[in-house]
Design a protein around this motif. Structure first.
Motif, PDB file in Angstrom:
ATOM      1  N   ILE A 135       0.860  -1.183   0.000  1.00 43.60           N
ATOM      2  CA  ILE A 135       0.000   0.000   0.000  1.00 43.60           C
ATOM      3  C   ILE A 135       0.897   1.234   0.000  1.00 43.60           C
ATOM      4  N   ILE A 136       0.872   1.997  -1.071  1.00 44.64           N
ATOM      5  CA  ILE A 136       1.675   3.210  -1.181  1.00 44.64           C
ATOM      6  C   ILE A 136       0.906   4.347  -0.509  1.00 44.64           C
ATOM      7  N   ILE A 137       1.504   4.939   0.523  1.00 49.02           N
ATOM      8  CA  ILE A 137       0.821   5.949   1.339  1.00 49.02           C
ATOM      9  C   ILE A 137       1.200   7.333   0.834  1.00 49.02           C
ATOM     10  N   CYS A 138       0.255   8.004   0.190  1.00 46.36           N
ATOM     11  CA  CYS A 138       0.513   9.302  -0.436  1.00 46.36           C
ATOM     12  C   CYS A 138      -0.087  10.418   0.413  1.00 46.36           C
ATOM     13  N   GLU A 139       0.352  10.483   1.659  1.00 38.38           N
ATOM     14  CA  GLU A 139      -0.146  11.488   2.588  1.00 38.38           C
ATOM     15  C   GLU A 139       1.018  12.382   3.011  1.00 38.38           C
ATOM     16  N   ILE A 198      -2.780  -9.572  13.082  1.00 41.96           N
ATOM     17  CA  ILE A 198      -1.693  -8.592  13.162  1.00 41.96           C
ATOM     18  C   ILE A 198      -0.384  -9.208  12.678  1.00 41.96           C
ATOM     19  N   GLN A 199      -0.136 -10.442  13.082  1.00 44.09           N
ATOM     20  CA  GLN A 199       1.096 -11.107  12.651  1.00 44.09           C
ATOM     21  C   GLN A 199       1.126 -11.263  11.136  1.00 44.09           C
ATOM     22  N   TRP A 200      -0.002 -11.681  10.563  1.00 45.54           N
ATOM     23  CA  TRP A 200      -0.066 -11.835   9.090  1.00 45.54           C
ATOM     24  C   TRP A 200       0.111 -10.482   8.418  1.00 45.54           C
ATOM     25  N   PHE A 201      -0.528  -9.461   8.962  1.00 41.82           N
ATOM     26  CA  PHE A 201      -0.433  -8.102   8.434  1.00 41.82           C
ATOM     27  C   PHE A 201       1.018  -7.632   8.414  1.00 41.82           C
ATOM     28  N   GLU A 202       1.739  -7.817   9.501  1.00 43.11           N
ATOM     29  CA  GLU A 202       3.110  -7.330   9.580  1.00 43.11           C
ATOM     30  C   GLU A 202       4.052  -8.106   8.675  1.00 43.11           C
ATOM     31  N   GLU A 203       3.716  -9.360   8.387  1.00 41.93           N
ATOM     32  CA  GLU A 203       4.572 -10.181   7.525  1.00 41.93           C
ATOM     33  C   GLU A 203       4.250 -10.018   6.045  1.00 41.93           C
ATOM     34  N   ASN A 204       3.034  -9.599   5.722  1.00 40.59           N
ATOM     35  CA  ASN A 204       2.594  -9.650   4.324  1.00 40.59           C
ATOM     36  C   ASN A 204       2.120  -8.327   3.721  1.00 40.59           C
ATOM     37  N   VAL A 205       1.962  -7.285   4.538  1.00 41.81           N
ATOM     38  CA  VAL A 205       1.465  -6.011   4.009  1.00 41.81           C
ATOM     39  C   VAL A 205       2.544  -4.943   4.158  1.00 41.81           C
ATOM     40  N   GLY A 206       2.966  -4.399   3.034  1.00 44.97           N
ATOM     41  CA  GLY A 206       3.960  -3.337   3.053  1.00 44.97           C
ATOM     42  C   GLY A 206       3.290  -1.977   3.040  1.00 44.97           C
ATOM     43  N   LEU A 207       3.550  -1.172   4.061  1.00 44.02           N
ATOM     44  CA  LEU A 207       3.046   0.204   4.094  1.00 44.02           C
ATOM     45  C   LEU A 207       4.193   1.089   3.626  1.00 44.02           C
ATOM     46  N   VAL A 208       4.074   1.585   2.402  1.00 41.79           N
ATOM     47  CA  VAL A 208       5.184   2.220   1.692  1.00 41.79           C
ATOM     48  C   VAL A 208       4.970   3.731   1.633  1.00 41.79           C
ATOM     49  N   GLU A 209       5.799   4.474   2.349  1.00 35.59           N
ATOM     50  CA  GLU A 209       5.697   5.933   2.290  1.00 35.59           C
ATOM     51  C   GLU A 209       6.097   6.439   0.906  1.00 35.59           C
ATOM     52  N   ALA A 210       5.434   7.510   0.478  1.00 33.51           N
ATOM     53  CA  ALA A 210       5.744   8.142  -0.807  1.00 33.51           C
ATOM     54  C   ALA A 210       5.924   9.637  -0.598  1.00 33.51           C
ATOM     55  N   VAL A 265       9.565   6.519  -3.437  1.00 34.51           N
ATOM     56  CA  VAL A 265       8.914   5.659  -2.441  1.00 34.51           C
ATOM     57  C   VAL A 265       9.975   4.963  -1.605  1.00 34.51           C
ATOM     58  N   ASP A 266       9.544   4.462  -0.457  1.00 33.75           N
ATOM     59  CA  ASP A 266      10.449   3.800   0.485  1.00 33.75           C
ATOM     60  C   ASP A 266      10.739   2.373   0.016  1.00 33.75           C
ATOM     61  N   LYS A 267      11.900   2.184  -0.539  1.00 41.67           N
ATOM     62  CA  LYS A 267      12.291   0.886  -1.099  1.00 41.67           C
ATOM     63  C   LYS A 267      12.264  -0.225  -0.056  1.00 41.67           C
TER      64      LYS A 267
END
Length: 403
Positions: free
Chosen positions: A118-122, A144-156, A187-189
């Motif tokens: 998820i690219i965060i454009c805020e 939460i464990q699945w979220f932290e292992e599988n969802v990338g919160l990517v700053e832009a 974006v945050d590589k």
């Protein structure tokens, strides 16, 4: 390939949705504005117009569709099936969309189990941490464990300037968004989970703090200084403000102060940041954007916050041994605007309270003295040239102290 753009506003349609489309994705927008949702579903496309002093060019973004953000079940399903996602809703709205994102993550875990970025454009430092905390509140321990292992919160870092869209800009096309041509998306590589997607003009970089601070402390800060000085001079538009030679000098030198501090902080090439400053000054002159001083300088409380563009950049400068004379001049304009917008009586005592309560500055902070000194010049009706000369004198004095 499916992309989800949470937020169908100016940045969502005029920048990120466009890049997704140009990268081969079918784009689904999530929004709560009925007119936007209905129009996107009816037209299946929308126009983006590149505008500059040299003319304009129209392109269409297609195929697109939309989902109403109030339809929580459909929103969750849409997120669960996405290949890439982004948000551009505004920092204050994140808490309202977090439950929907959590539902989508929960459904994704139970269905495909595929990672999601998820690219965060805020426009906020540590927006990823804020959104992560909001999402975790909606999940149980296993989720939460699945979220932290599988969802990338990517700053832009959103560098494209997209002004308020007027009826004149839309020319009968309610979905049209007028934008400048600048279209790079740093974006945050390090934040991606799995393979980094191939998205046009996306620039993965680490450490990403460099791009976040370059945007906030150079671009946004310089833009704000330009807006406050323009408002003080009675200018309506940014291009009118920066056309004043004294304003341009102050804005440029404020950005140069930040540029030098950021280069030292991150060990980045100063020359490249200086080229970025010159590019920004040219982009500020784009008359066709019709960007107003009121819009750019709006919400001065946020812009005067301790880690935001004016106070945050001045703090970074001091940390790196650079005295931020021109940034403090701009911050004084922000204080003046804050009191004006809140219909409070102007005065040094009132300005001091703003810097304490809004900016978190102590009376012993050297920035307090510098800002209040410039603020008094605003009160006295000093010319921008006189403010510039004072900043030059302060800069020269500091250099003498160093030598």
């Amino acid at each position: 390939m499916k992309a989800v753009m949470y937020g169908g506003g100016n940045i969502g349609r005029g920048f990120i949705g466009l890049l997704f489309s140009q990268s081969g994705y079918e784009v689904t927008f999530i929004d709560v504005v009925d007119a936007v949702v209905e129009s996107l579903n009816r037209e299946k496309r929308y126009p983006v117009r590149y505008v500059s002093t040299n003319g304009k060019e129209d392109i269409f973004v297609e195929p697109v569709c939309a989902v109403n953000g109030n339809d929580t079940e459909l929103v969750a399903k849409t997120i669960a099936e996405a290949d890439i996602m982004a948000t551009a809703v505004g920092v204050r709205v994140l808490k309202f969309i977090a439950p929907n994102i959590a539902n989508g993550i929960r459904m994704r875990k139970e269905t495909s189990g595929r990672p999601l970025n998820i690219i965060i454009c805020e426009n906020l430092i540590d927006a990823d941490k804020l959104l992560a905390s909001l999402i975790r509140e909606q999940l149980n321990e296993e989720e939460i464990q699945w979220f932290e292992e599988n969802v990338g919160l990517v700053e832009a870092s959103i560098g494209r300037m997209v002004p308020v869209q007027t009826d004149e800009m839309k020319e009968g096309e309610p979905l049209r968004v007028c934008v400048e041509r600048y279209g790079f998306l740093p974006v945050d590589k390090a934040a991606f989970k799995g393979e980094i997607p191939d998205i046009k003009n996306m620039v993965p970089h680490t450490p990403f703090g460099f791009y976040i601070e370059r945007k906030l402390y150079v671009h946004n800060m310089g833009h704000s200084v330009c807006a406050y000085l323009g408002d003080y001079l009675g200018k309506e538009y940014i291009y009118q403000s920066v056309d004043d030679s004294d304003v341009q000098y102050i804005v440029e030198n404020a950005m140069l102060e930040s540029a030098r501090a950021i280069a030292k902080q991150y060990g980045e090439d100063l020359n490249q940041i200086l080229l970025h400053v010159q590019d920004l000054l040219m982009r500020f002159t784009n008359e066709a954007l019709g960007d107003t001083c009121a819009r750019v300088g709006g919400d001065p409380a946020r812009k005067l916050a301790g880690k935001d563009r004016l106070i945050g950049s001045s703090g970074l400068c001091l940390e790196q041994g650079i005295y931020p004379a021109y940034i403090l001049l701009g911050a004084a304009g922000g204080v003046y605007q804050y009191l004006k917008e809140n219909e409070k009586e102007q005065g040094v005592d009132a300005a001091c309270e703003v810097l304490k309560e809004v900016s978190g500055l102590e009376e012993t902070d050297e920035r307090m003295k510098g800002i209040l000194g410039f603020y008094e010049m605003y009160l006295e009706g000093a010319s921008v040239k006189e403010m510039k000369l004072r900043a030059q004198a302060m800069e020269a004095e500091r250099l003498r102290d160093i030598i």
